[in-house]
Structures are given as structure tokens and as C-alpha cells.
Write a protein that holds these residues in place. Structure first.
Motif, PDB file in Angstrom:
ATOM      1  N   PHE A  99       0.811  -1.237  -0.198  1.00  0.00           N
ATOM      2  CA  PHE A  99       0.053   0.196  -0.098  1.00  0.00           C
ATOM      3  C   PHE A  99       1.456   1.243   0.093  1.00  0.00           C
ATOM      4  O   PHE A  99       0.428   2.035  -0.970  1.00  0.00           O
ATOM      5  N   ILE A 100       1.776   1.833   0.617  1.00  0.00           N
ATOM      6  CA  ILE A 100       2.502   2.662   1.231  1.00  0.00           C
ATOM      7  C   ILE A 100       3.693   2.543  -0.288  1.00  0.00           C
ATOM      8  O   ILE A 100       3.401   4.030  -1.170  1.00  0.00           O
ATOM      9  N   THR A 157      -4.003   0.224  -5.919  1.00  0.00           N
ATOM     10  CA  THR A 157      -4.176   0.945  -7.452  1.00  0.00           C
ATOM     11  C   THR A 157      -4.983   2.412  -7.104  1.00  0.00           C
ATOM     12  O   THR A 157      -4.886   3.021  -7.725  1.00  0.00           O
ATOM     13  N   GLY A 158      -6.164   1.614  -6.222  1.00  0.00           N
ATOM     14  CA  GLY A 158      -7.042   2.297  -6.612  1.00  0.00           C
ATOM     15  C   GLY A 158      -6.545   3.643  -5.783  1.00  0.00           C
ATOM     16  O   GLY A 158      -7.050   4.818  -6.096  1.00  0.00           O
ATOM     17  N   SER A 211      -0.610   0.413 -15.071  1.00  0.00           N
ATOM     18  CA  SER A 211       1.094   0.132 -14.257  1.00  0.00           C
ATOM     19  C   SER A 211       1.091   0.569 -12.376  1.00  0.00           C
ATOM     20  O   SER A 211       2.234  -0.073 -12.038  1.00  0.00           O
ATOM     21  N   ARG A 212       0.062   0.938 -12.317  1.00  0.00           N
ATOM     22  CA  ARG A 212       0.185   1.049 -10.458  1.00  0.00           C
ATOM     23  C   ARG A 212      -0.174  -0.634 -10.347  1.00  0.00           C
ATOM     24  O   ARG A 212       0.708  -0.661  -9.284  1.00  0.00           O
ATOM     25  N   LEU A 213      -0.842  -1.071 -10.790  1.00  0.00           N
ATOM     26  CA  LEU A 213      -1.233  -2.493 -10.413  1.00  0.00           C
ATOM     27  C   LEU A 213       0.035  -3.547 -10.417  1.00  0.00           C
ATOM     28  O   LEU A 213      -0.016  -4.483  -9.472  1.00  0.00           O
ATOM     29  N   VAL A 214       0.692  -3.437 -11.563  1.00  0.00           N
ATOM     30  CA  VAL A 214       1.771  -4.400 -11.647  1.00  0.00           C
ATOM     31  C   VAL A 214       3.017  -3.989 -10.716  1.00  0.00           C
ATOM     32  O   VAL A 214       3.772  -4.994  -9.671  1.00  0.00           O
TER      33      VAL A 214
END
Length: 378
Positions: A194-195, A275-276, A233-236
Motif C-alpha cells: 500500500f505505501i 491501485t485505486g 502500471s500501478r497494479l503491476v
């Protein structure tokens, strides 16, 4: 898909050039797992050290010592005084201490409330003292019924032998939960996933600030494609962080994560939540410096409420209840439950359903907000 791939590759290349970010993704999680895990008892099969002060010749103390020594979870060490026990607990040489005064049935327990291994040791000590207390009460009851001391003791021994033959089946209730690396590995997976997801939101802010997103939309690329590429991109990044912690903790610290399907589903849903959150921060803040200033502190607070920094029982009932408003508590409960033998995806379906709802809500709000701000230069 070529446009999505290009956006993902560009964002990942930018992330690899951030040496500070790579340190917090690759090194810091395992430093934290190692030191905090050692403080909480180390490996899952390690015995928890406890110190005991007991007078020789005291039958009650001898009975308690026998019960403590028979526990496979404890390493019992004799101490000479209560002061020695307190000093050992303060410096971390033992997880807890038990002082048994001569001829007394009131014992003094010495431990640190914020110590996970201390809480586990207390549970074992409570069981041992409870068994001895039950025997003493049964002996007194037999004597009151007219049996002599020897006959009363014989009846109690017979009752103990019969109760030892009773098989107790674990139905999945909370038995104290894992300690050591088995606790800190899932805790730090959630904390750092998360961080670090929130921290990399700075790259999204920078893309908005320099107009990269707007220039991408000037090409023959749909707005939904850009949104999907940025979210992917953020999910990866989140998934890579989680996978790295799972693999390395299993190899280095011997952590058993439990049912692979259940762990995959829980971790994937938490990565979607992260990601959200990252997309939302990246859409709302005005400059790249604000993202790391807001995201990591928020992640730490949520980790505290969710039991990622210490066991939930340390925080108290009120804070634990508040923690269930956020995903960390649900994900932590699910990952810890999956470490129990025989647990699977069906065991944590409630947590999975809540995480799925939170992921859908976080991603939905983030994409709506980002869509509205994507064409603006921050």
C-alpha cells in the motif's frame, strides 16, 4: 493493447530510475520482516523463552513448572529473583516472566503489552496455570467429599488420565494466531504494498504536470486506453511488491503462506485497492512532492489500525473496530486465517467479498476523478 503496453513500459522504466523507491520496495520490507519477526519470536516453530522464579520444594510451583516445560511452544528458564525477570523482559532476553511466591496461589506475570511473543507466551502460561488450578480444585473437592489426601490425589490422577484420551478437534477458531515471521511477513506485505503504491503516485502527478497525459490523448488513443494503462502500471508495481515479499519470505524465513489460491485472491484484491488509492492520490494532489508526503503516512496509519504494525489486541477494541472500515484489517485477517492447516478460499469468503467491494469502490472513484482531471495540467 500496444498503446497500453507502451504506457506501462514507460511508467515502469521511470520507476526503475528511482533508487530511493527501489530501496523501499526491494530492501526495506525484508529488513522490517527480519527485525520485527525476531522480536516477535522468529521462526514459526521457534520456542518462546520465558523466565520463572519458583522456590524449590513448593508443590504448586513444581506443578506449574512441569506444565510450562511440557509446552512445545515455550523454552522455560529459571531465574533467581523477580528483579532479574523484569530486567530480562525489559531487554528482550525473554518474552515474559512468571514469579511464583512461596506458598502462594497468586502469581505475578511480567510482560510487555506491545510484544507479540509476550502475548503468545501469556496464552501458554494461562493454559499451564489453569491446568494446575483445575487439579488443585478437583483435589479439594474430593477431600471435601470425604476422601483422604491420598485417595483424592488418586481420583484426580484417574480423571486426568481419562481426559488425556479425549481428542480435541480444531474447528478454525482463533488459537492465538501466528507469531514471528509468520505474522510479520503478511503484515509487511500489506503495509509496503500500500505505501509503495501510494508513493509511486508521484509519477502520475508528474505526468499530469508536464502534460504527458494530455499529449497522449492527442494521439489516436482512446481516453479509456490511457486510464487502463495508468491503472495497470500501478497494479503491476503493487503485484510485483507483493510477489517479491511472498517469494523471499518463504525462501529466507521459511514462511508458509497457506492455500495458494486463497492467498492469490486476497493479495490480488488488496493490490487493486492499493491501485485505486494510488490513482486517486495521483489525480487529486497538485505536485509530485505532495504524493509521498500524503501517501506513506496514510498507509502507516491504516497499517496500524489493521494490525500490520502490531497484533490487533494490543490496539484495543475501539481502534480494532475502526480498523475494519479499511482494507488492511480484512486482508490481514484473511492472510492469517489462510496460514491455518486446512484453510482455503472458502474459509475467508467474507473477507474476500469485503475486499472485492472495497476494490471496486476505490477503483471506480479513482478512475472517475482521474478522467475528469486527466486533460488538465496541474
Amino acid at each position: 493493447m500496444s498503446a497500453v503496453r507502451a504506457i506501462v513500459v514507460a511508467n515502469l522504466l521511470r520507476q526503475t530510475r528511482d533508487r530511493v523507491g527501489l530501496f523501499f520496495m526491494v530492501v526495506m520490507p525484508f529488513v522490517t520482516i527480519m527485525f520485527v519477526g525476531l522480536a516477535m519470536g522468529g521462526a514459526a516453530d521457534a520456542r518462546i523463552p520465558v523466565a520463572v522464579v519458583a522456590a524449590d520444594g513448593d508443590p504448586t510451583a513444581a506443578a506449574v513448572l512441569r506444565e510450562l516445560s511440557s509446552s512445545p511452544a515455550l523454552e522455560v528458564r529459571r531465574a533467581d529473583s523477580a528483579e532479574e525477570v523484569r530486567a530480562d523482559v525489559r531487554r528482550g532476553a525473554v518474552a515474559a516472566g512468571l514469579v511464583i511466591p512461596q506458598g502462594s496461589t497468586r502469581f505475578d506475570l511480567v510482560m510487555t503489552q506491545t510484544s507479540g511473543s509476550g502475548m503468545a507466551a501469556r496464552s501458554e502460561i494461562d493454559v499451564a496455570v489453569g491446568k494446575v488450578s483445575a487439579v488443585m480444585e478437583a483435589t479439594r473437592a474430593a477431600e471435601k467429599a470425604g476422601a483422604g489426601p491420598e485417595l483424592a490425589a488418586e481420583h484426580v490422577r484417574a480423571a486426568q488420565a481419562e481426559s488425556a484420551a479425549v481428542a480435541v478437534r480444531d474447528t478454525g477458531g482463533d488459537s492465538g494466531g501466528p507469531t514471528g515471521f509468520a505474522y510479520t511477513a503478511p503484515a509487511n506485505l500489506l503495509l509496503f504494498t500500500f505505501i509503495n503504491s501510494m508513493a509511486v503516485a508521484a509519477a502520475l502527478v508528474e505526468s499530469r504536470r508536464i502534460g504527458m497525459v494530455r499529449r497522449t490523448l492527442a494521439a489516436p488513443v482512446r481516453e479509456g486506453t490511457v486510464l487502463f494503462g495508468e491503472a495497470l502500471s500501478r497494479l503491476v508495481v503493487a503485484a510485483a511488491q507483493a510477489l517479491l515479499i511472498i517469494v523471499v519470505s518463504a525462501l529466507m524465513f521459511g514462511v508458509s503462506w497457506g492455500d495458494p489460491l486463497g492467498v492469490t485472491v486476497v493479495v490480488a484484491l488488496f493490490c487493486l485497492v492499493a491501485t485505486g488509492a494510488a490513482m486517486l492520490v495521483g489525480a487529486l494532489v497538485a505536485n509530485p512532492q505532495q504524493a509521498p508526503a500524503i501517501g506513506p503516512p496514510l498507509g502507516i496509519v491504516l497499517g496500524m489500525l489493521g494490525g500490520c504494525l502490531w497484533p490487533k489486541e494490543v490496539a484495543g477494541e475501539a481502534l480494532t473496530t475502526i480498523g475494519y472500515l479499511f482494507p488492511h484489517s480484512w486482508a490481514m485477517d484473511a492472510l492469517l486465517a489462510l496460514t491455518r492447516p486446512g484453510s482455503g478460499l472458502g474459509t475467508v469468503w467474507t473477507e474476500v467479498a469485503v475486499l472485492a467491494g472495497m476494490a471496486a469502490l476505490a477503483l471506480g472513484i479513482a478512475l472517475i476523478v482521474f478522467r475528469r482531471r486527466a486533460l488538465r495540467v496541474a
